[in-house]
Design an enzyme around this catalytic site. Sequence first.
Site, mmCIF file in Angstrom:
data_model
loop_
_atom_site.group_PDB
_atom_site.id
_atom_site.type_symbol
_atom_site.label_atom_id
_atom_site.label_comp_id
_atom_site.label_asym_id
_atom_site.label_seq_id
_atom_site.Cartn_x
_atom_site.Cartn_y
_atom_site.Cartn_z
ATOM 1 N N ASP A 1 0.834 -1.171 0.120
ATOM 2 C CA ASP A 1 -0.031 0.044 -0.052
ATOM 3 C C ASP A 1 0.761 1.268 0.138
ATOM 4 O O ASP A 1 1.943 1.221 0.534
ATOM 5 C CB ASP A 1 -0.989 0.018 1.332
ATOM 6 C CG ASP A 1 -2.153 0.890 1.311
ATOM 7 O OD1 ASP A 1 -2.673 1.328 0.035
ATOM 8 O OD2 ASP A 1 -2.916 0.933 2.160
ATOM 9 N N HIS B 1 2.932 3.283 -9.061
ATOM 10 C CA HIS B 1 2.854 2.079 -9.230
ATOM 11 C C HIS B 1 4.187 1.536 -9.844
ATOM 12 O O HIS B 1 4.554 0.434 -9.650
ATOM 13 C CB HIS B 1 1.686 1.933 -10.108
ATOM 14 C CG HIS B 1 0.235 2.168 -9.480
ATOM 15 N ND1 HIS B 1 -0.024 1.690 -8.156
ATOM 16 C CD2 HIS B 1 -0.690 2.810 -10.092
ATOM 17 C CE1 HIS B 1 -1.070 2.327 -7.956
ATOM 18 N NE2 HIS B 1 -1.855 2.892 -8.974
ATOM 19 N N LEU C 1 11.316 -20.909 -4.484
ATOM 20 C CA LEU C 1 10.466 -19.925 -3.725
ATOM 21 C C LEU C 1 9.000 -19.825 -4.598
ATOM 22 O O LEU C 1 9.128 -19.970 -6.083
ATOM 23 C CB LEU C 1 10.812 -18.374 -3.879
ATOM 24 C CG LEU C 1 9.750 -17.343 -3.578
ATOM 25 C CD1 LEU C 1 9.515 -17.464 -2.031
ATOM 26 C CD2 LEU C 1 10.454 -15.919 -3.909
HETATM 27 C C1 V07 Z 1 1.548 -4.154 -9.702
HETATM 28 C C2 V07 Z 1 3.319 -2.742 -8.437
HETATM 29 C C3 V07 Z 1 3.620 -3.068 -7.164
HETATM 30 C C4 V07 Z 1 2.682 -2.260 -6.323
HETATM 31 C C5 V07 Z 1 1.107 -2.690 -5.996
HETATM 32 C C6 V07 Z 1 0.340 -2.391 -7.175
HETATM 33 C C7 V07 Z 1 0.989 -2.065 -8.545
HETATM 34 C C8 V07 Z 1 4.057 -6.753 -9.741
HETATM 35 C C9 V07 Z 1 2.712 -7.145 -10.795
HETATM 36 C C10 V07 Z 1 3.063 -8.595 -11.325
HETATM 37 C C11 V07 Z 1 1.713 -9.239 -11.260
HETATM 38 C C12 V07 Z 1 1.732 -10.648 -11.828
HETATM 39 C C13 V07 Z 1 2.659 -11.051 -12.387
HETATM 40 C C14 V07 Z 1 4.154 -10.372 -12.287
HETATM 41 C C15 V07 Z 1 4.152 -9.197 -11.767
HETATM 42 C C16 V07 Z 1 1.640 -6.259 -10.558
HETATM 43 C C17 V07 Z 1 -0.320 -5.442 -10.940
HETATM 44 C C18 V07 Z 1 0.175 -4.234 -10.225
HETATM 45 C C19 V07 Z 1 -1.717 -5.498 -11.496
HETATM 46 F F1 V07 Z 1 3.026 -12.409 -12.897
HETATM 47 N N1 V07 Z 1 3.776 -5.540 -9.543
HETATM 48 N N2 V07 Z 1 2.271 -5.258 -9.817
HETATM 49 N N3 V07 Z 1 0.742 -6.424 -11.214
HETATM 50 N N4 V07 Z 1 1.950 -2.999 -8.997
#
Ligand code: V07
Length: 257
Positions: free
Chosen positions: A37, A54, A148
């Site tokens: 968050d 983000h 992991l």
């Molecule tokens: C997202 C970055 C981290 C902060 C929280 C919200 C934004 C990594 C992924 C991700 C998801 C699936 C995957 C690989 C990476 C991600 C979303 C948002 C939607 F297989 N960060 N991140 N996906 N944020």
Amino acid sequence: MLERIQKMLGNKAEQTDKTHVFDENGAIPKHIAVIMDGNGRWAKSRSLPRIAGHRQGMKTVKEIVKAADDIGVEALTMYAFSTENWKRPRDEVDFLMKLPQEFLTTELDELIERNIRIRMLGIQQGLPDFTLKALLAGEERTKNNTGLILNFALNYGGRTEITNAVTEIAQLVADGKLRPDEINDALVNDHLYTRDLPDPDLLIRTSGEIRLSNFMLWQLAYTELWFTDVLWPDFNKEHFYQAIAEYQGRARRYGAV
Ligand code: V07
């Protein structure tokens, strides 16, 4: 041992303070869940658009995945997108839906090198095709890895997860395949996304909110909760190891009684 820990933390002088590092011989949490968050607030404080937060937050994800892998955590579950997040502005949602693909494009080789397995928790339906495709390809390419387990909760809601489990179980009863008196904790668990994972030992939430926000409601029943005011884009492996050190302190204290 201190030398190894210093190396892990990058040898910065202020990090030699033992109270801020975990005990390598203590219990390392097997499963850590994280509510990431504070990305929007981080951006706002710099007069940047929310998407800049983000993007920075994704860099933190990369650092924390490696930090967890380096110390032998078995499962790391990160809350990337909740079922509530669809209510955000359209352009922000569009940006977020591109992040899994972007992350995997740059990181998949290293994840494979590290023997990390990627999985998704949540409802696939409703995700854009390109997002789902990237996720499924990432899952497929890492499915035989034995290190992991890296779970991304995406289009995830804890009540929906439990409701789906209830529906599946009710169907088994309706079909005469299960008697109501056979329903117990273990059976419910077998119908959750996390059926083959241990419950989280430690939950980390950044950015000063002291709530669960519909995250892993069933699984967090006995989990140690750890909150910090640090915003997710500012969170780093030193903070992460500090959370583990405090988890170990709690484990030692209740081990003593
Ligand atoms: C997202 C970055 C981290 C902060 C929280 C919200 C934004 C990594 C992924 C991700 C998801 C699936 C995957 C690989 C990476 C991600 C979303 C948002 C939607 F297989 N960060 N991140 N996906 N944020």
